[in-house]
Design an enzyme around this catalytic site. Structure first.
Site, PDB file in Angstrom:
ATOM      1  N   CYS A  35     -14.180   6.587  38.001  1.00 37.86           N
ATOM      2  CA  CYS A  35     -13.914   8.227  37.788  1.00 37.86           C
ATOM      3  C   CYS A  35     -12.176   8.180  37.682  1.00 37.86           C
ATOM      4  CB  CYS A  35     -14.290   9.321  38.666  1.00 37.86           C
ATOM      5  SG  CYS A  35     -13.871   8.831  40.141  1.00 37.86           S
ATOM      6  N   CYS A 104     -17.941  10.801  45.573  1.00 37.55           N
ATOM      7  CA  CYS A 104     -16.852  11.425  46.174  1.00 37.55           C
ATOM      8  C   CYS A 104     -16.633  11.424  47.615  1.00 37.55           C
ATOM      9  CB  CYS A 104     -16.489  12.801  45.535  1.00 37.55           C
ATOM     10  SG  CYS A 104     -17.191  13.024  43.832  1.00 37.55           S
TER      11      CYS A 104
END
Ligand code: FES
Length: 132
Positions: A35, A104
């Site tokens: 990402c 995350c």
């Protein structure tokens, strides 16, 4: 059901401990190649206790919320406890993250581990310098 918990939204909108510690005892920076998000953690450690922690996160809302929550979880804790912080604990403290956003929280765990490793390395160097 809302995609994100209220806690995630709160820590995303009002992140705790954002910033830089200029004279940090340990600094760790990690990124996720997929990402492209980057997280940097700064630790101030006094007598084995994390007296201050700040972060800079260039990333998604979940990454910001995860870093904010992770800093809150380790602030005031002994280094030995901070070492044990897992991404699962961060996600649980946020009342959960969607499955595809779990990475995350992994970034937060890795950033803290990396900052602690930096601290240990610096400490080892100054300990051996003191012995010389
Ligand atoms: Fe990669 Fe959140 S999408 S850290």
């Amino acid at each position: 059901m809302a995609l994100y918990s209220e806690k995630v939204m709160d820590h995303f909108r009002n992140p705790r401990n954002v910033g830089v510690i200029e004279d940090a005892d340990g600094v760790g920076e990690v990124g996720n190649a997929k990402c492209g998000d980057i997280m940097k953690m700064y630790l101030k450690i006094d007598d084995g206790i994390i007296s201050d922690v700040k972060f800079e996160t260039f990333g998604c809302g979940s990454a910001i919320a995860s870093s904010s929550m992770a800093t809150e979880l380790i602030k005031g804790q002994p280094v030995s406890e901070a070492m044990k912080l897992t991404n699962k604990a961060v996600a649980e403290a946020l009342d959960g993250l969607p499955d595809y956003k779990m990475h995350c929280s992994v970034l937060a765990e890795e950033a803290i581990r990396s900052a602690l490793a930096d601290y240990e390395q610096k400490k080892g160097q100054s300990d051996s310098a003191a012995k010389d």
